[in-house]
Scaffold this active site. Sequence first.
Site, PDB file in Angstrom:
ATOM      1  N   GLU A  32      27.984  27.623  25.562  1.00 55.68           N
ATOM      2  CA  GLU A  32      28.727  28.560  24.724  1.00 55.68           C
ATOM      3  C   GLU A  32      28.824  28.031  23.287  1.00 55.68           C
ATOM      4  OE1 GLU A  32      33.106  30.770  24.704  1.00 55.68           O
ATOM      5  OE2 GLU A  32      32.918  28.764  25.567  1.00 55.68           O
ATOM      6  N   CYS A  80      32.441  31.025  29.861  1.00 57.38           N
ATOM      7  CA  CYS A  80      33.569  30.077  29.862  1.00 57.38           C
ATOM      8  C   CYS A  80      34.837  30.665  30.500  1.00 57.38           C
ATOM      9  CB  CYS A  80      33.833  29.620  28.425  1.00 57.38           C
ATOM     10  SG  CYS A  80      34.767  28.058  28.298  1.00 57.38           S
ATOM     11  N   LYS A 136      31.585  38.166  25.762  1.00 59.09           N
ATOM     12  CA  LYS A 136      32.716  37.517  26.419  1.00 59.09           C
ATOM     13  C   LYS A 136      33.840  38.533  26.557  1.00 59.09           C
ATOM     14  CE  LYS A 136      35.312  33.168  26.317  1.00 59.09           C
ATOM     15  NZ  LYS A 136      35.500  31.902  25.570  1.00 59.09           N
TER      16      LYS A 136
END
Length: 292
Positions: free
Chosen positions: A44, A154, A120
Site C-alpha cells: 500500500e 490494509c 480502499k
Amino acid sequence: MKVRIAAVQYLLRSISNWEDFENQVRFMLKAAAEYKPNFVMLPEIFTSQLLSFLDTENNIRAAIRSMHDYTPRYLDLMAELAKKYNIYLIGGSHPNLRNSLLYNTSFMFSPKGDLFSQDKIHRTRWEKDKWDTSAGDKLHLFQTDYGAVSILICYDIEFPELSRQVCEAGADIIFVPSSTDDRQGFLRVRYCSHARAIENQVYVAMTSTVGNLPVEGLGMHYGCASILTPSDFPFSRDGIAAEGEINMEQIVIADVDLNILAQNRINGTTIPLYDKRREIYQNPVDIVSAHC
C-alpha cells in the site's frame, strides 16, 4: 492448479527524483520475476516514496494531491513491467484524484498490461483527518488465468464482511497491500488476514512497506509479507505458506494450490465458508437484561 505468489517488502528510503523511484521498482520487479511468479504484489502507498522530493512541510494535503501528477508515469511503468515479466502485478496502492476527490487505489495489471482497480473502502483516521481522502464504495472480484482474486487494502481486511462477500462470490486469493507504522498496526492487519483465510477457506497474501521517510506520518514503517492458508491438514502446519523477516527488504514467495483449496471447502475438517446459517443473520440481536 498451482499458483506462485511473490509479495514484495518494499523498502522506503529517501530519493531525489522520479528516476530514483523507477530504478528501485525495476530492480525489485526484476528480482521477483526471476522466481517465475504468477502474481507479484507491492505494498500500500509505496509510491509515497515520491514525497521525498515534494514539498511536504507546509501543506501535507496539497503534497499528497500533487502525487496525482505522477499517476500516468506510475501506470505506464506498472503496465510495462507486468507485460515484460508476464505477471499479474498488484501495484500496491497509489493516491489519485478523480473528480477532485482523492482516493487510495490499488491498481492491478494483467500480463497483457490491462488495467483494473480497487479503491480502499475503509479509511483510517489518518487518511480522513490528515490526507482528506475519499472512500471507495464497490468491491471487485477479478477473474484471472490463475483463479479469482480480490484486493482489500490494509484496513479493509479488518472488516470481515468484505472478505466474506468476495469469497461467497468465488474468490480464491485475497491480496492485502498494507502500510503500517508500528507493531500494533502491523499485527492488526496480520492477524485479521489470517482470520479471513481460516473463516473463508481462502488464501490471503499480504505485504507491507518497511523503512522510513522524512515525511509527516510516514517516518517509520513496521511490517513484513506473508502468504496465509486455511488451517487444516492439506496446508502448512501453522497456516503460513511463507513469511518474511520483520522490517527487511525482501521478496516472500510461495506456491498455493487452488485444487486443494476447492476440495477443502467441501471436505475440510470444518467448512466455515459453507456452514454459515444465513437465516440467523437476518434476525435482530435479542437484548436481554441480566442486571442484579
